[in-house]
Design an enzyme around this catalytic site. Structure first.
Site, PDB file in Angstrom:
ATOM      1  N   ASP A  97      -5.249  -8.572  -0.969  1.00 60.28           N
ATOM      2  CA  ASP A  97      -5.636  -9.680  -0.119  1.00 60.28           C
ATOM      3  C   ASP A  97      -7.087 -10.041  -0.450  1.00 60.28           C
ATOM      4  O   ASP A  97      -7.343 -10.709  -1.444  1.00 60.28           O
ATOM      5  CB  ASP A  97      -5.457  -9.235   1.336  1.00 60.28           C
ATOM      6  CG  ASP A  97      -5.584 -10.352   2.348  1.00 60.28           C
ATOM      7  OD1 ASP A  97      -6.090 -11.428   2.003  1.00 60.28           O
ATOM      8  OD2 ASP A  97      -5.190 -10.148   3.506  1.00 60.28           O
ATOM      9  N   ASP A 153       2.935  -5.106   6.974  1.00 59.90           N
ATOM     10  CA  ASP A 153       3.193  -4.855   8.383  1.00 59.90           C
ATOM     11  C   ASP A 153       2.290  -5.638   9.312  1.00 59.90           C
ATOM     12  O   ASP A 153       1.323  -6.267   8.893  1.00 59.90           O
ATOM     13  CB  ASP A 153       3.003  -3.369   8.659  1.00 59.90           C
ATOM     14  CG  ASP A 153       1.533  -2.961   8.669  1.00 59.90           C
ATOM     15  OD1 ASP A 153       0.778  -3.391   7.765  1.00 59.90           O
ATOM     16  OD2 ASP A 153       1.133  -2.223   9.577  1.00 59.90           O
TER      17      ASP A 153
END
Length: 194
Positions: A97, A153
């Protein structure tokens, strides 16, 4: 598709792309014994499938990082048990990310005098990059969506979805994660039938 989430990558597409990455790594590391170092916890489903897609001898180990203190510095929460000195190391993460975690991992591995260090990620969120990190093996480049499934998640939920979904309604997910989760598994099941 639902108004809460959209399928990004199906289970079958994931399996095919992981097989391709495994074949690339097998060809590039033929005749060597690389160590795959999985970044806990998000890499687990990807790493498990990737090691089965690699058809040369390998070793597998894990590294877990944990932020602490002011400035959210990173410390090793769980270190590799394998000695990495003189080894070909592949750092495996399910999603890159901002790049900060992977950059920290690479800084921690660098002093270990590895023969080589390369990175493997299934999902690259390049638009969110803060720290530039090398990505030698990459499955998919994705946008800024909040992704769940296949190791990704929200507070520990959704890692075991076999496909990857973009959350379209973050408020619905965060306000009642249990309800959202039961719906997510229903959507995943329905997507297999279509």
């Amino acid at each position: 598709m639902t108004d809460l989430a959209a399928l990004v990558v199906s289970e079958e597409e994931l399996a095919g792309r992981v097989r391709e990455l495994g074949a690339e790594i097998s060809a590039d590391y033929a005749g060597r014994l690389p160590v795959l170092v999985g970044m806990l916890n998000g890499s687990l489903p990807f790493l498990a499938d990737l090691v089965r897609a690699i058809d040369i001898p390998i070793e597998v180990d894990f590294l877990a990082l944990s932020p602490f203190g002011e400035g959210r510095r990173v410390r090793i929460a769980a270190d590799t048990e394998t000695a990495l000195t003189g080894r070909d190391v592949l750092v495996v993460d399910g999603l890159v990310d901002t790049g900060l975690s992977l950059a920290s991992a690479l800084r921690l591995i660098e002093p270990r005098m590895c023969r080589s260090v390369a990175t493997v990620t299934l999902f690259d969120k390049a638009p969110r990059r803060i720290a530039e990190v090398p990505l030698e093996y990459r499955g998919y480049e994705v946008g800024d969506e909040f992704l769940i499934g296949y190791g990704m998640d929200y507070r520990g939920w959704f890692r075991n979805l076999a496909s990857v979904w973009a959350v379209l309604d973050l408020e619905a997910m965060t306000s009642d994660v249990a309800d959202f989760a039961s719906n997510a598994f229903s959507w995943a099941s329905d997507s297999l039938k279509s």
